[in-house]
Design an enzyme around this catalytic site. Structure first.
Site, PDB file in Angstrom:
ATOM      1  N   LYS A 205      84.362 157.731  48.352  1.00 13.94           N
ATOM      2  CA  LYS A 205      85.087 156.511  48.704  1.00 13.94           C
ATOM      3  C   LYS A 205      84.913 155.454  47.613  1.00 13.94           C
ATOM      4  O   LYS A 205      83.832 155.296  47.045  1.00 13.94           O
ATOM      5  CB  LYS A 205      84.608 155.979  50.062  1.00 13.94           C
ATOM      6  N   HIS A 263      76.696 160.894  56.211  1.00  9.76           N
ATOM      7  CA  HIS A 263      77.507 159.830  55.622  1.00  9.76           C
ATOM      8  C   HIS A 263      76.707 158.532  55.426  1.00  9.76           C
ATOM      9  O   HIS A 263      76.643 157.976  54.331  1.00  9.76           O
ATOM     10  CB  HIS A 263      78.711 159.525  56.511  1.00  9.76           C
ATOM     11  N   ARG A 477      81.165 147.093  72.478  1.00  9.44           N
ATOM     12  CA  ARG A 477      80.364 147.160  71.251  1.00  9.44           C
ATOM     13  C   ARG A 477      79.348 148.292  71.301  1.00  9.44           C
ATOM     14  O   ARG A 477      78.641 148.527  70.322  1.00  9.44           O
ATOM     15  CB  ARG A 477      79.614 145.837  71.031  1.00  9.44           C
TER      16      ARG A 477
END
Length: 505
Positions: A205, A263, A477
């Site tokens: 990315k 990740h 959340r």
């Protein structure tokens, strides 16, 4: 494709970078073999990435041929039609040219007959190209369970007799330390480490790749990036959808194995590592391993797990599943730079928003004469997706006759600053790196081991039910206990401030 620069100039830029990194400039025909060519990963990610590299001139007509291999009974044209709808962003001329470079071979993943046929097709292409140093890149767009058998077939039937052979393998690399080590040992018996490319697409990315530049090319950050100035760091991944029909598959892994252990831990390495002695891939990966080896064991009271209500309505998910769809985990690094600074790694599904970001929160200003502490601390935010951006939250004077303060930001939003530039997909960059032989953005075997050593004890406790998942509402959340944990370890939430991506309107 990328706004203004020609394929020739982009190749020139790429070649100059190769020289800077002391990578060899290789010639000779290139065969890219996509194993699992009929699957979702191949058609949605692998083939589009190859197409974009082709359209931009990084791989060129006359020097590349692409072979799809799978069990499905398809023709060459059948595979081309299957992937055509996913190849976007270039002219019809580029698309037609690219598709003519694709050939399909059908065969099983555990018998020699199909791989002998595949090798024959590759060899015929190499002979027709009359290349002295042909190159073979195998991309395993397959479940990890078949990696050992497929790699054994490649080693037995499809190795390049005169040039290089490289193999890209997708995550997950095992489910815990023992299974990862077993898989590494099996692949290690077949290939050298410099032939194996363990792909984690987060490392491709754009904003993740920018982390080293930000940290080590800017004088501003060098003296600030330590425990004297930084109070805490959050690395967050949020999705606003659930498992979407993948519940049975996801339940085997959970959010820690699926997102955090790979990740987010890769992002953590780049945020926390020391400066490497050079940009050589091994120097960078050495520093990543060192910081992983400095992480203290995870404490149960610094972990919050959650599972969204409705997850077990999926008939493929067991009724008694404890698999977390949300997790907040505090990592602590035992070294001179980071002692006492909590790294909060947080990931979840079915939440209120979709984003991935790094949030570096600085300590309070000593002797605050403006009495603005409650407005929030300075924060440096690196937004990885969507709306890629970097911004610094600052306290400034509110315009007007009164001496009043408010939170604002210094903002580098990529959509504004780089309006005519296409940000490449992660898979484009990583496939190109593999062709170049640059392993900087791939996971080394000792790095993989160190990562699993951090999380395996916690994962086993979760599997045995020693740490329970807390229910939470979809669209929230996550569990309130996660916010309480962040607050307890030092994170101070800013109230009344929302970052809004700037637009041209």
């Amino acid at each position: 494709m990328s706004g203004g620069s020609s394929p020739r100039s982009r190749r020139s830029s790429f070649n100059s970078l190769s020289r800077d990194l002391e990578l060899p400039s290789e010639q000779g025909c290139l065969s890219v073999i996509v194993l699992g060519a009929s699957g979702d990963l191949a058609k949605k990610k692998t083939f589009p990435a190859l197409f974009h590299l082709f359209a931009q001139g990084f791989i060129q007509s006359g020097e590349v041929h692409i072979f799809g291999y799978a069990r499905s009974n398809l023709s060459d044209d059948g595979l081309r039609e299957r992937i055509r709808g996913y190849l976007k962003g270039a002219s019809e001329e580029h698309l037609s040219d690219f598709l003519q470079h694709i050939k399909y071979v059908s065969g099983s993943y555990d018998s020699g007959e199909g791989f002998e046929k595949l090798n024959k097709e590759i060899s015929e292409y190499e002979k027709s190209n009359k290349s002295e140093s042909p190159r073979r890149l195998f991309y395993l767009a397959l479940p990890p369970s078949v990696y050992p058998s497929v790699c054994k077939m490649i080693r037995t039937y499809c190795m390049n007799p005169s040039g290089w052979t490289r193999v890209i393998v997708e995550k997950p690399f095992g489910k815990d330390l023992d299974s990862a080590e077993e898989l590494s040992a099996q692949l290690g018996e077949l290939f050298d480490e410099n032939q194996l490319y363990r792909i984690d697409h987060y490392l491709g990315k754009e904003l993740v790749q920018n982390l080293l530049v930000l940290r080590f090319a800017n004088r501003l950050f060098l003296p600030l990036w330590n425990r004297d100035n930084i109070d805490n760091i959050q690395i967050v991944f949020r999705e606003d959808f659930g498992t979407d029909g993948r519940g049975g598959y996801f339940d085997q892994y959970g959010i820690i194995r699926d997102i955090i252990q790979n990740h987010l831990l890769q992002v953590f390495c780049l945020v926390a590592m020391e400066k490497p002695v050079s940009l050589k891939p091994e120097h960078i990966r050495d520093e990543k391993v060192k910081v992983l080896q400095s992480v203290n064991p995870i404490k149960h009271d610094e972990v919050v797990l959650g599972q969204y209500e409705g997850y077990k309505d999926d008939p493929t998910v067991p009724d008694d599943s404890n698999t977390p769809t949300f997790a907040s985990v505090v990592l602590r690094v035992h070294n001179e730079r980071w002692e006492g600074v909590p790294f909060i790694l947080k990931a979840g599904k079915a939440l209120s928003s979709r984003k991935a970001e790094v949030r570096v929160q600085f300590k309070d200003v000593p002797g605050d004469i403006f009495k603005c502490k409650r407005q929030g601390r300075n924060e440096f935010v690196i937004r990885l997706q969507p709306s890629e951006a970097m911004y610094m939250k600052l306290t400034v004077k509110k315009p007007g006759l009164e001496m009043a303060t408010e939170q604002s930001e210094l903002d580098l939003s990529y959509g504004m600053r780089y309006q005519n530039v296409k940000i490449p997909e992660a898979y484009e960059r990583l496939i190109l790196d593999t062709i170049r032989g640059d392993q900087q953005h791939f996971v080394r075997r000792d790095e993989l081991k160190a990562a699993w050593q951090i999380f395996t004890p916690l994962l086993h406790d979760i599997d045995e039910g020693k740490v329970k998942s807390i229910p939470y509402q979809p669209g929230s959340r996550g569990p309130k206990e996660a916010d309480e944990l962040s607050e307890r370890v030092g994170y101070m939430q800013t109230h009344g401030y929302i970052w809004i991506p700037p637009t041209l309107a």
